[in-house]
Structure formats: C-alpha cells, structure tokens
Enzyme design. Structure first.
Site, PDB file in Angstrom:
ATOM      1  N   THR A  17       0.826  -1.212   0.000  1.00  0.00           N
ATOM      2  CA  THR A  17       0.000   0.000   0.000  1.00  0.00           C
ATOM      3  C   THR A  17       0.856   1.256   0.000  1.00  0.00           C
ATOM      4  OG1 THR A  17      -1.795  -1.175   1.081  1.00  0.00           O
ATOM      5  CG2 THR A  17      -1.831   1.205   1.296  1.00  0.00           C
ATOM      6  N   SER A  64       1.870  -7.746  -1.018  1.00  0.00           N
ATOM      7  CA  SER A  64       2.584  -8.731  -0.202  1.00  0.00           C
ATOM      8  C   SER A  64       1.934 -10.101  -0.237  1.00  0.00           C
ATOM      9  CB  SER A  64       2.748  -8.226   1.226  1.00  0.00           C
ATOM     10  OG  SER A  64       1.530  -8.184   1.910  1.00  0.00           O
ATOM     11  N   THR A  97       1.530  -4.512   4.146  1.00  0.00           N
ATOM     12  CA  THR A  97       1.354  -4.842   5.565  1.00  0.00           C
ATOM     13  C   THR A  97       0.709  -6.221   5.776  1.00  0.00           C
ATOM     14  OG1 THR A  97      -0.785  -3.730   5.613  1.00  0.00           O
ATOM     15  CG2 THR A  97       1.146  -2.424   6.238  1.00  0.00           C
TER      16      THR A  97
HETATM   17  N1  ASP Z   1      -3.156  -3.965   2.139  1.00  0.00           N
HETATM   18  C1  ASP Z   1      -1.814  -4.267   1.968  1.00  0.00           C
HETATM   19  C2  ASP Z   1      -0.886  -3.210   2.547  1.00  0.00           C
HETATM   20  O1  ASP Z   1      -1.256  -2.653   3.540  1.00  0.00           O
HETATM   21  C3  ASP Z   1      -1.418  -4.678   0.642  1.00  0.00           C
HETATM   22  C4  ASP Z   1      -0.229  -5.570   0.732  1.00  0.00           C
HETATM   23  O2  ASP Z   1      -0.031  -6.219   1.760  1.00  0.00           O
HETATM   24  O3  ASP Z   1       0.547  -5.587  -0.215  1.00  0.00           O
HETATM   25  O4  ASP Z   1       0.165  -2.911   2.071  1.00  0.00           O
END
Ligand code: ASP
Length: 336
Positions: A17, A64, A97
């Site tokens: 993100t 991720s 995350t």
């Molecule tokens: N929602 C996720 C983030 O907070 C997306 C990810 O993990 O790539 O980055």
C-alpha cells in the site's frame, strides 16, 4: 563534505500500500496497488537526505500477498549482500502490511548481520488525506540510522512504534495502528526523529540464528489447520495426502486440537506411520500462546509456545529443512 558523518541507508522496496495510488483524496480502498516506484516514493521525501545518505532499489513491486518463497530467499540474499558491505549501515524495506510480519520473521531467521533491518509500509495509499506512508518511511529511516537499532534483529517500524519481527502481529485490518505485539509489547518508539528503545529481544535471531544465511531451494511443505467446533478430518487427510511434513494447528484456547483431527492424528501415530507429519500446536487466540501440554506420549506433538500459526509455520519449515528429529524441532521452538 556534507555527508561525511551520515549513515548510509539503503531502501529496498517491494511494493504494498505504501507504493499504491489512491483513487481519490478521500478513498482508502480500491486503490491502484503496488504501482509507485521506489524513485517516485523517495522523491516525495527529500528530508531523508538531511539525515542520511540515502540510496534505493526496487527488488520487486507487488502486493505482499503475492510474495513467494523464491522472493523471500532472493530478498534475504540481497539484504545479506548489502549488509556485508561497508557501503551500507542499515536497510529499510518497504512492504505490504498484509504479510509483513511473515517476511519480517523470515528475515529475522536468515539475516546474517547485526546491522539494522527495518520494515515499514502503510495502511493508507499515497495521496489520500492523512496517508501514513511517508511518515512511516521517514521514521523507519531514522530507526535504521540509529546506533540503538544495532543487534535488535529485524524490526517493524509503523505508526511511531518499533516492534520485534518475532512479536509483531497485524492486529487491525484498517487502522493505522495496525501492528501490535500483544504478549510482550513494543520495543520502542520513533518520535520526531528520536529513536528510543526500552526492550531488547532475547530469543535467537539474525547473527545468533542457525538459519542465518540459509538458502534452501525448496522448503518442506507445512499446512496450517484452523480448528473449529465440529470440524472433520478432511483437511488433515488432504494435507497428509499432499505430502506435508508438518502441520501447524491454529488450535482452540491453549492449543487444543479439536475432535476428529486429534483422533485421526492419534490413530496414524498408533499405526506407526513413519511419514506422520510433525504437529506443532499453536492457537487461534491472539495472545497468550500455548503451553507444553497435550503431548499424549507422542514426541511429534510440539508446542509453538507464543508463535502464532503463520510464524510457527515459517519456523517449522526452516526446522524441517534441517532435521526430522522431533527433539531438535522442539528445541528450535524453544529458542526462537
Ligand atoms: N493492504 C496491503 C498493505 O497494507 C497490501 C499488501 O499487503 O501488499 O500494504
């Protein structure tokens, strides 16, 4: 010689993100995921050059949830290569995350240096009002440049907090204070560029990890089974049929393995099946871990202690890559 005393910090960007573009200034969802390059990301934070000698690279650019074993070993090899050089005093990794705690724990086992490795990300995409990405990145760089981060193992720096890779858990799916360390608490804080640690991790990590520098071609298969009232043994049997070498149970309470699965596992053990997977008991409860109860005379039943199911699965895969001896695997779960 403006840069003479500045630490040399390398940013290794992976996506997430923090590298995502908001749909509008007020929309935090449905954004364009993992599209902002590391050059564009640091171009928005010229203040970094006031505090460190910054350089950056894009190792991959993906959410991720798309990160593979191959990516993780590639990342770990690159981190070790960078840290081995005098040209690098510390590393910041930007990362989604959703699986950040898994990558952090993986690196905590495989990084072969006491130099700081700090992982950060964002809960809100770029260019939305009150985005958290740039301040998280700034704080992470402060953390990587701090002498106090030396020997701390891999840490996550998010929302002004510093958490050990071992203990950090994504605890909220939308709040900016998403990461917590529910059982042991955070290690420290970053406030207005001041890095303060109150605690130091004592379990084995990085330079004291027996997996430091490890590069395994193919990791053993481990499956996680989530315990539910009334669950049958279908998933257990499917995991065994798929050749899994280990099972982690996301057990009820103090690691209870529910009904049919416990029964099926016991029957296979009593039948003396050599290929019976190791069963690591973890818990679906978010804090407290599991004690060394319920071994039922079977050395292959091992407690995860306070590692949650997904971290227990990572450690079990590393353990099984090294040994099939249940006593050794138990020892590994006691030390990491
Ligand atoms: N929602 C996720 C983030 O907070 C997306 C990810 O993990 O790539 O980055």
């Amino acid at each position: 010689m403006e840069n003479q005393n500045k630490k040399k910090i390398r940013l290794v960007a992976t996506g997430g993100t923090i590298a995502s573009q908001a749909r509008s200034r007020v929309s935090t969802e449905g954004y364009q995921a993992s599209v902002i390059s590391v050059e564009d990301l640091i171009a928005e934070l010229p203040e970094l050059n006031d505090i460190v000698e910054m350089s950056a690279e894009q190792i991959f650019l993906k959410p991720s949830s798309a990160i593979t074993d191959e990516d993780l070993f590639h990342l770990s090899a690159r981190v070790n290569e960078l840290l081995a050089s005098d040209e690098c005093d510390g590393i910041v990794i930007t990362h989604g995350t959703d699986t950040m705690e898994e990558t952090a724990f993986f690196l905590n086992l495989t990084v072969n240096s006491p130099k700081p490795v700090v992982i950060t990300g964002a809960m809100r995409p770029a260019h939305v009002i009150s985005t958290d990405g740039l301040l998280n990145l700034y704080n992470a760089v402060c953390c990587a440049a701090s002498d106090a981060s030396y020997g701390m193992g891999v840490v996550i720096s998010m929302n002004d907090l510093i958490l050990s890779a071992r203990d950090a858990v994504k605890f909220s799916s939308f709040k900016t204070d998403a990461f917590q360390a529910p059982l042991y608490g955070v290690l420290g804080t970053v406030r207005n560029a001041n890095v303060t640690y109150c605690y130091k991790p004592l379990m084995r990590h990085t330079t004291t990890s027996e997996f430091a520098g490890a590069q395994y071609g193919k990791m053993p298969r481990v499956d996680v089974l989530y315990m539910l009232q009334g669950i049958d043994d279908m998933l257990f049997k499917a995991a065994c049929a798929a050749g899994c070498k280990g099972i982690v149970s996301a057990g009820s309470g103090n690691g209870g393995v529910i009904g049919a699965i416990g029964k099926a596992y016991k029957e296979e053990f009593e039948a003396g099946k050599d290929e019976l997977p190791v069963l690591v008991r973890s818990t679906r409860v978010c804090t407290g871990g599991v004690s060394d109860a319920y071994r039922m005379g079977n050395p292959k039943i091992i407690p995860s202690h306070d590692l949650n199911p997904h971290k227990a699965a990572i450690l079990l895969r590393f353990a099984l890559a090294k040994t099939n001896d249940p006593a050794e695997i138990k020892r590994i779960f006691e030390q990491y």
